[in-house]
Design a protein around this motif. Structure first.
Motif, PDB file in Angstrom:
ATOM      1  N   GLN A 198       0.820  -1.212   0.000  1.00 14.49           N
ATOM      2  CA  GLN A 198       0.000   0.000   0.000  1.00 14.49           C
ATOM      3  C   GLN A 198       0.857   1.267   0.000  1.00 14.49           C
ATOM      4  O   GLN A 198       0.424   2.317  -0.471  1.00 14.49           O
ATOM      5  N   GLN A 199       2.072   1.157   0.519  1.00 12.18           N
ATOM      6  CA  GLN A 199       2.940   2.327   0.608  1.00 12.18           C
ATOM      7  C   GLN A 199       3.636   2.652  -0.706  1.00 12.18           C
ATOM      8  O   GLN A 199       4.248   3.716  -0.834  1.00 12.18           O
ATOM      9  N   LYS A 200       3.549   1.749  -1.697  1.00  5.14           N
ATOM     10  CA  LYS A 200       4.358   1.938  -2.910  1.00  5.14           C
ATOM     11  C   LYS A 200       3.921   3.145  -3.731  1.00  5.14           C
ATOM     12  O   LYS A 200       4.681   3.622  -4.582  1.00  5.14           O
ATOM     13  N   LYS A 201       2.726   3.667  -3.462  1.00  4.39           N
ATOM     14  CA  LYS A 201       2.301   4.866  -4.198  1.00  4.39           C
ATOM     15  C   LYS A 201       3.209   6.052  -3.893  1.00  4.39           C
ATOM     16  O   LYS A 201       3.294   6.997  -4.693  1.00  4.39           O
ATOM     17  N   GLU A 223      19.062   1.944 -12.415  1.00  5.90           N
ATOM     18  CA  GLU A 223      19.598   2.146 -11.063  1.00  5.90           C
ATOM     19  C   GLU A 223      19.160   3.498 -10.497  1.00  5.90           C
ATOM     20  O   GLU A 223      18.792   3.603  -9.334  1.00  5.90           O
ATOM     21  N   ARG A 224      19.230   4.536 -11.326  1.00 10.70           N
ATOM     22  CA  ARG A 224      18.832   5.857 -10.865  1.00 10.70           C
ATOM     23  C   ARG A 224      17.346   5.904 -10.513  1.00 10.70           C
ATOM     24  O   ARG A 224      16.955   6.480  -9.501  1.00 10.70           O
ATOM     25  N   ALA A 225      16.522   5.304 -11.372  1.00  9.72           N
ATOM     26  CA  ALA A 225      15.080   5.301 -11.121  1.00  9.72           C
ATOM     27  C   ALA A 225      14.749   4.501  -9.868  1.00  9.72           C
ATOM     28  O   ALA A 225      13.904   4.913  -9.053  1.00  9.72           O
ATOM     29  N   SER A 226      15.422   3.360  -9.677  1.00 10.18           N
ATOM     30  CA  SER A 226      15.147   2.536  -8.499  1.00 10.18           C
ATOM     31  C   SER A 226      15.590   3.256  -7.225  1.00 10.18           C
ATOM     32  O   SER A 226      14.902   3.206  -6.206  1.00 10.18           O
ATOM     33  N   PHE A 227      16.741   3.946  -7.291  1.00  4.86           N
ATOM     34  CA  PHE A 227      17.185   4.691  -6.113  1.00  4.86           C
ATOM     35  C   PHE A 227      16.213   5.810  -5.769  1.00  4.86           C
ATOM     36  O   PHE A 227      15.875   6.026  -4.599  1.00  4.86           O
ATOM     37  N   GLU A 228      15.765   6.524  -6.798  1.00  9.04           N
ATOM     38  CA  GLU A 228      14.822   7.619  -6.559  1.00  9.04           C
ATOM     39  C   GLU A 228      13.508   7.081  -6.008  1.00  9.04           C
ATOM     40  O   GLU A 228      12.879   7.711  -5.138  1.00  9.04           O
ATOM     41  N   ASP A 256      15.380  -1.312  -0.223  1.00  8.02           N
ATOM     42  CA  ASP A 256      15.576  -2.341  -1.247  1.00  8.02           C
ATOM     43  C   ASP A 256      14.285  -3.053  -1.630  1.00  8.02           C
ATOM     44  O   ASP A 256      14.180  -3.589  -2.734  1.00  8.02           O
ATOM     45  N   PHE A 257      13.317  -3.077  -0.728  1.00  2.00           N
ATOM     46  CA  PHE A 257      12.043  -3.727  -1.052  1.00  2.00           C
ATOM     47  C   PHE A 257      11.377  -3.009  -2.221  1.00  2.00           C
ATOM     48  O   PHE A 257      10.818  -3.652  -3.125  1.00  2.00           O
ATOM     49  N   TYR A 258      11.429  -1.675  -2.212  1.00  2.00           N
ATOM     50  CA  TYR A 258      10.779  -0.893  -3.275  1.00  2.00           C
ATOM     51  C   TYR A 258      11.721  -0.639  -4.450  1.00  2.00           C
ATOM     52  O   TYR A 258      11.268  -0.595  -5.597  1.00  2.00           O
ATOM     53  N   ALA A 259      13.013  -0.469  -4.159  1.00  2.00           N
ATOM     54  CA  ALA A 259      13.965  -0.181  -5.241  1.00  2.00           C
ATOM     55  C   ALA A 259      14.355  -1.436  -6.006  1.00  2.00           C
ATOM     56  O   ALA A 259      14.673  -1.360  -7.201  1.00  2.00           O
ATOM     57  N   ARG A 260      14.352  -2.600  -5.348  1.00  4.84           N
ATOM     58  CA  ARG A 260      14.840  -3.830  -5.975  1.00  4.84           C
ATOM     59  C   ARG A 260      13.761  -4.912  -6.106  1.00  4.84           C
ATOM     60  O   ARG A 260      13.494  -5.413  -7.193  1.00  4.84           O
TER      61      ARG A 260
END
Length: 601
Positions: free
Chosen positions: A15-18, A84-89, A135-139
């Motif tokens: 639910q937090q991924k928004k 990588e940049r998009a996942s970090f952001e 890492d849960f959201y970035a990876r």
């Protein structure tokens, strides 16, 4: 960990991924484009090698393929960088959002709730646990989608060329996620225990560090050092358990990926040797097909291996989410929630009046702390609260400050406290506690906290009212005199008077004082009381005090015992009747007499 709780935590995390915005989708897009570029690269390489080696064509026939192949190399690098940049952001935005929500929630819950845990535990939640969501959201979340789309794309490409190779890929693919799940079953529980050990260590160490003088004086230094060592060892064991699972997971995934690729290589090897003759749709197995499929095989398993590698990020996030979810979804009683808009703003021109009727102060978990009790603080009246330790005096002040829920009625100037705009209400209060809190900075920044644009002359006027201007003027830096961590650089009495100057800057109509002269020497005590009497001459006051001889100037005294008002009246009235107040005063006189005898001896 209980399965229902784990599902609840995973649902909360999703639910937090928004908060990640479009960067999460952008990460997936760049990952898919990287996967497609790998398929194209394998096709070009296979075409070139098959043409040169088997068909014996000149290299000039493959100029376009070479150009495209050279163009794919920087393109893949750019796509990998962009991913990588998009996942970090994505992870950064999530962390900023959660940290902001945690700090807002702590502000909403107020000091009475926050003091229920050591400062080190809150630091662990705000810093470590929020960080471990990254890492849960970035990876992990993007990799779940990629682990489905890229292998499926490769299967769509491979099956028309060789159905046997497609079946081998399809049959061996589930081995990786299956063993990933088996290895990772205990990872979430291990991470949860790890965070619990870290919070325990942080809180334990912070408390002992703050009380180092006391530990030294009571010769508890070595014993507490052993306890910290024990907590550190527990944290080390928990951390190593998590790392062991992460390494075991990686090793298992690499093993099964290697075995699967080896099976595919054996199939093509025996097919080229003529020992196997199936899977080619009766068209034969060319070098192009063998090279193309074998180059795609590692890329087929790579998204699944990456998902397995990042699986510990899921376990880590689940372990971190337990306390975060409990905190962020903690529901306040309506009377202590901070009204952002629409709350009543009081008219303070006439002063402050408090009317409590059947008031019961509650804890955040719903248990009764004080009451029910009734009292009336009139405009301009000074009322004292006295009673034994634990009788509920400070809890009552916290309820009036809006930090604790209550039942019954608590009216401020004719309006229920729960209906007020809390920020506007508190701007007209002056609060001074028994433990003054000054912040790292200068004397000027601490006194001018209510109005950072306050001029030096105004700050000095407040310091003069608080009887501490002489100390400030003696310092070379004056108002710029630095106050260090834990109020380093000033004595307790000076800190209390600086805190008083800050409180006087509110120009309050209601003073709420919680034993403002506790821990002060007689000189500092008289200075603080003198400053308070001058400041409160036109204001209402509710003061908690343990020094009964200071109360002869109070209009009314309320005597609390076990959360109830057992006596009320003026100093002289209570002194003339038998009761708890008289007993407390007799005890105080006996203590003072004993101390006088000791000082003379």
């Amino acid at each position: 960990m209980d399965k229902s709780l784990e599902k609840q935590l995973i649902s909360w995390l999703r639910q937090q991924k928004k908060a990640c915005g479009f960067y999460l989708n952008l990460t997936v897009l760049f990952g898919l484009l990287t996967g497609f570029s790998l398929v194209v690269q394998a096709y070009l390489l296979s075409t070139i090698l098959h043409g040169i080696i088997i068909l014996d064509l000149p290299k000039s026939d493959f100029v376009h393929e070479f150009i495209l192949l050279l163009g794919l190399i920087p393109l893949r690098a750019i796509l990998a960088f962009a991913r990588e940049r998009a996942s970090f952001e994505s992870g950064k935005r999530l962390r900023l959002q959660i940290r902001s929500a945690v700090l807002d929630k702590l502000t909403e819950l107020g000091p009475a709730f926050v003091k229920g845990k050591p400062a080190g535990s809150w630091a662990s939640i705000v810093l470590e646990q929020v960080e471990d969501l990254h890492d849960f959201y970035a990876r992990y979340l993007p990799q779940i989608i990629l682990a489905g789309f890229i292998p499926l794309t490769i299967l769509v490409v491979v099956f028309p060329l060789n159905w046997a190779a497609g079946i081998i890929l399809l049959a061996t693919a589930p081995l990786i996620p299956m063993f990933m799940i088996l290895v990772g079953m205990g990872a979430a529980d291990a991470n949860r225990k790890n965070f619990s050990a870290l919070a325990k260590l942080s809180g334990h160490f912070m408390d002992r560090l703050k009380g180092l003088n006391t530990l030294k004086l009571f010769n508890r230094g070595e014993a507490e050092a052993k306890e910290i060592e024990s907590a550190s060892e527990e944290f080390r064991e928990r951390t190593m358990s998590v790392l062991k699972m992460a390494f075991l997971s990686s090793a298992v995934l690499e093993f099964f990926a290697a075995v699967s690729i080896a099976v595919l290589a054996v199939y093509f090897g025996f097919s080229y040797l003529g020992h196997l003759n199936f899977g080619d749709y009766d068209h034969g197995i060319s070098l192009f097909i063998g090279l193309f499929v074998l180059m795609l095989a590692p890329e087929f398993y790579q998204p699944l291996r990456d998902m397995g590698t990042h699986y510990h990020a899921k376990a880590q996030a689940i372990g971190a989410a337990e306390e975060l979810m409990a905190l962020l979804e903690y529901r306040l009683e309506s009377d202590v929630s901070e009204k952002k808009a629409g709350g009543i703003e009081l008219d303070w021109h006439s002063g402050a009046e408090i009317i409590a009727t059947d008031l019961a102060v509650m804890s955040h978990d719903g248990s009764r702390l004080v009451g029910p009790l009734s009292f009336h603080l009139k405009f301009g009246e000074h009322v004292a609260l006295v009673g034994p330790s634990g009788s509920g005096k400070t809890c009552l002040l916290n309820a009036i400050l809006g930090f604790l829920p209550y039942q019954g009625s608590l009216q401020i100037n004719g309006n229920e406290l729960k209906d007020l705009d809390k920020a506007h209400y508190r701007r007209h209060l002056a609060w001074l506690g028994q433990d003054p809190q000054l912040f790292h900075g200068s004397i000027r920044s601490n006194v001018a906290m209510v109005n950072p644009d306050m001029g030096d002359a105004e700050v000095e006027a407040l310091l003069a009212k608080a009887k501490v201007l002489d100390f400030v003027q003696e310092q070379a830096l004056g108002l710029g005199y630095p106050i260090g961590e834990q109020m380093a650089g000033v004595s307790v009495g000076q800190a209390q008077r600086i805190a008083l100057a800050r409180a006087l800057g509110q120009e309050a109509k209601l003073f709420l004082l919680d034993e403002p002269t506790a821990s002060l020497d007689s000189h500092s005590e008289q200075a603080v009381l003198s400053a308070l009497r001058e400041a409160m001459s036109q204001s209402s006051c509710l003061m908690v005090s343990h020094r009964l001889e200071q109360l002869d100037g109070m209009d009314t005294i309320l005597v609390l015992d076990k959360g109830d008002i057992v006596q009320r009246g003026s100093f002289d009235e209570l002194n003339r009747v038998e009761g708890l107040f008289r007993q407390m005063q007799d005890d105080e006189c006996e203590l003072d007499t004993c101390m006088d005898k000791e000082s003379h001896s």
